[in-house]
Each structure stands twice: as structure tokens, then as C-alpha cells.
Design an enzyme around this catalytic site. Structure first.
Site, PDB file in Angstrom:
ATOM      1  N   LYS A  16       0.832  -1.210   0.000  1.00  0.00           N
ATOM      2  CA  LYS A  16       0.000   0.000   0.000  1.00  0.00           C
ATOM      3  C   LYS A  16       0.866   1.260   0.000  1.00  0.00           C
ATOM      4  O   LYS A  16       0.544   2.251  -0.663  1.00  0.00           O
ATOM      5  CB  LYS A  16      -0.937  -0.013   1.217  1.00  0.00           C
ATOM      6  CG  LYS A  16      -2.077  -1.009   1.058  1.00  0.00           C
ATOM      7  CD  LYS A  16      -2.766  -1.330   2.369  1.00  0.00           C
ATOM      8  CE  LYS A  16      -3.653  -2.556   2.195  1.00  0.00           C
ATOM      9  NZ  LYS A  16      -4.099  -3.132   3.461  1.00  0.00           N
ATOM     10  N   ASP A  18     -11.416   1.798   4.286  1.00  0.00           N
ATOM     11  CA  ASP A  18     -11.632   0.346   4.186  1.00  0.00           C
ATOM     12  C   ASP A  18     -13.119   0.025   4.032  1.00  0.00           C
ATOM     13  O   ASP A  18     -13.474  -1.101   3.648  1.00  0.00           O
ATOM     14  CB  ASP A  18     -11.143  -0.344   5.471  1.00  0.00           C
ATOM     15  CG  ASP A  18      -9.830  -1.092   5.269  1.00  0.00           C
ATOM     16  OD1 ASP A  18      -9.557  -1.511   4.139  1.00  0.00           O
ATOM     17  OD2 ASP A  18      -9.109  -1.266   6.271  1.00  0.00           O
ATOM     18  N   GLN A  33      -4.688  -2.428   9.635  1.00  0.00           N
ATOM     19  CA  GLN A  33      -4.516  -3.732   8.983  1.00  0.00           C
ATOM     20  C   GLN A  33      -5.021  -4.847   9.887  1.00  0.00           C
ATOM     21  O   GLN A  33      -4.675  -4.901  11.068  1.00  0.00           O
ATOM     22  CB  GLN A  33      -3.028  -3.931   8.626  1.00  0.00           C
ATOM     23  CG  GLN A  33      -2.733  -5.177   7.809  1.00  0.00           C
ATOM     24  CD  GLN A  33      -3.378  -5.167   6.427  1.00  0.00           C
ATOM     25  OE1 GLN A  33      -3.470  -4.130   5.770  1.00  0.00           O
ATOM     26  NE2 GLN A  33      -3.823  -6.326   5.970  1.00  0.00           N
TER      27      GLN A  33
END
Ligand code: GUN
Length: 286
Positions: free
Chosen positions: A52, A119, A96
Site C-alpha cells: 500500500k 476500508d 490492517q
């Protein structure tokens, strides 16, 4: 059979994002800034977060990675999220997953300001998605929709079987395919007649995390198959000691398909683009 090439499409979409970012910079609007929180040292999570960071650089975003030891307390992690919520320079935040067991993922997800929740995991974004309102879509389902659109694959009236009911992929994917006018069936570990259902499907989306689960007997001739799985399987012949396998037995299923995604190089790069699109959107909304 046509390969749905996630590497090629993600490259094209990232080039478009870069143009938009350059324009934002020229106009004196802010440079998109994505923050990622990584807790512990799980190998796969470190790889994803590293990827990312690389993507951000490529499209001209600023990026910040906050790394914490696996024994950080839940309260300390919540405080770090609040700091980012209140930091105007950061547009998007991802934490994450998975997190260590002593940390409640639900609590973490719900603490992220939903306007920075790129997200798309916050209940507010989930609710907006459910109603078809503007929101951040979870990156993997979003990327898959973009891939289908790029190849101009007609979805209306088609039967779509989604295998897997996770909050991150299966559930949102099924809602998005419904919004694309498919007749959607969600299958999972308790489904009794799975093969019967997949055999009828025009589109099969495999997101259960079992390497090479979908066999050729399970798909009909001409099916469109999307493989979300990416598992590390021990492989002595590989220099790394493992190889990456999807949820689809690609060698035997692909000859029957009209379209299929490979692993790697299919859904994975599209997921990464989904996150970049959401982060760009976060700035545009401001
Ligand atoms: N772990 C596996 N997939 C994801 C994802 O899409 N986002 C985050 N934050 N963690 C993940």
C-alpha cells in the site's frame, strides 16, 4: 477464455488516479494522505502494508505507516486512532487486520471516523452501501466491480454465486452484485448443495480461503469465475518455499470459463486500487 488481468487494469486505473492527484496539486487542493496502522509483525500483513505504501508513492499520495508492537493495549491503540481522526492532514485510515486476540476488532473499526474509513468497514459505511448511497466500498469488492466494468461484462439478469460470507468480502460482494442486477446466492461452510448451486451460476465469486476449492465439475461451461483467495501453500520447488494459490483450481477450471481471474495478478491488484480510489474520494469529498 479471457483472463481478467488485474495487473493491467490496476495499472490503467492508477494512471488515472495519478492524473487526478496531479490536478489536485496544481489547483492547490490537498495531496491525498493515507495512514495505515500495523500491529505486530505478521508476515502477510507487513507485505500488504508495504504494498500500500508503494501504491501511494506511485499515484502521488502521501502515506504514513504507524507500527506498534503486538502487545500494545487496546486503549493505547484506540487513542492512536483518535489522534488520526483529529489530524486534518490525514484523509484516510486503515487498520490492517487481523489484530492480536486481546484487541477487539469491532471496537477498533467503530472508533475510526467513518469519513476517513477508506476500508469501508465502519457500520455507517456498511449501512450506506446497503442502501446504495455514496460511501466507501470495501476495497476487494470495489476492485472486483471495477474489473467487471473495465471488461464491460454484462451482469444484469445473471445468476451469481458468492462462496464465503465474510464482512470484508462475501457479504458486501453479494450486495454489490445485487445492485448490478444479478440474482445472488450466498454460500458458506454450512451450505448443503453447494455444487448444485455453483453448477447453475453464470458468475462464481470464490472467497472462502481454501486453496483450489472450486473444481471443474463445479462450474458450467462459459462461467465467469472470480477468485478472491490467496493462500500460501508449501512448495519445496519454489525459492521462497511456498507458492500462492487461489480458491479456484485454475488449471482445470479455466478452460471452461468465458472469463477468469488468475492468482496472483487478478483480484489482488484490484483490491489495492480500490483503496487508492477511496482515498482519492476522501479528498474530493472535502
Ligand atoms: N486484512 C485483510 N484484508 C484487509 C483489508 O481489506 N483491510 C484491512 N485493513 N485489513 C485487511
Amino acid at each position: 477464455m479471457q483472463i481478467l488481468d488485474g495487473n493491467l487494469v490496476s495499472k490503467a486505473l492508477k494512471a488515472n488516479i495519478k492524473i487526478e492527484v496531479d490536478n489536485l496539486k496544481i489547483q492547490g487542493v490537498k495531496t491525498p494522505h493515507l495512514a495505515a496502522i500495523l500491529v505486530g509483525a505478521d508476515g502477510a500483513s507487513m507485505t500488504y502494508v508495504g504494498a500500500k505504501e508503494k501504491d501511494c508513492k506511485e499515484v502521488g499520495f502521501d502515506s504514513t505507516v504507524l507500527r506498534f508492537d503486538a502487545d500494545i493495549s487496546e486503549n493505547d491503540l484506540l487513542a492512536e486512532i483518535e489522534k488520526i481522526n483529529n489530524n486534518d492532514s490525514i484523509d484516510g485510515l486503515i487498520v490492517q487486520l487481523p489484530l492480536p486476540k486481546h484487541i477487539n476488532e469491532k471496537k477498533i473499526t467503530e472508533t475510526i471516523n467513518w469519513k476517513k474509513d477508506v476500508d469501508g468497514f465502519h457500520p455507517m459505511n456498511v449501512g450506506l452501501m446497503f442502501k446504495g448511497l455514496p460511501c466507501y466500498l470495501p476495497a476487494t469488492p470495489f476492485g472486483i466491480i471495477k474489473l467487471l466494468e473495465y471488461y464491460q461484462i454484462e451482469t444484469a439478469g445473471k445468476s451469481c454465486v458468492v462462496i464465503g460470507r465474510s464482512d470484508i468480502v462475501g457479504k458486501p460482494m453479494s450486495i454489490l452484485m445485487l445492485q448490478k442486477n444479478c440474482t445472488v446466492t450466498i454460500c458458506h461452510s454450512k451450505t448443503k448443495n453447494l455444487t448444485e448451486l455453483t453448477q447453475q451460476a453464470d458468475i462464481v465469486i470464490a472467497a472462502l480461503g481454501i486453496p483450489e476449492f472450486l473444481k471443474k465439475e463445479m462450474v458450467k461451461e462459459g462461467a465467469i469465475v472470480i477468485d478472491v483467495g490467496i493462500s500460501r501453500v508449501n512448495d519445496a520447488s519454489s525459492a521462497k518455499g511456498y507458492s500462492l494459490k487461489g480458491d479456484v483450481d485454475f488449471a482445470n477450471v479455466s478452460p471452461k470459463c468465458s472469463y477468469i481471474t488468475p492468482v496472483p495478478g487478478g483480484v489482488g491488484p484490484m483490491t489495492r486500487v480500490g483503496l487508492m480510489l477511496n482515498t482519492l474520494e476522501a479528498v474530493k469529498r472535502k
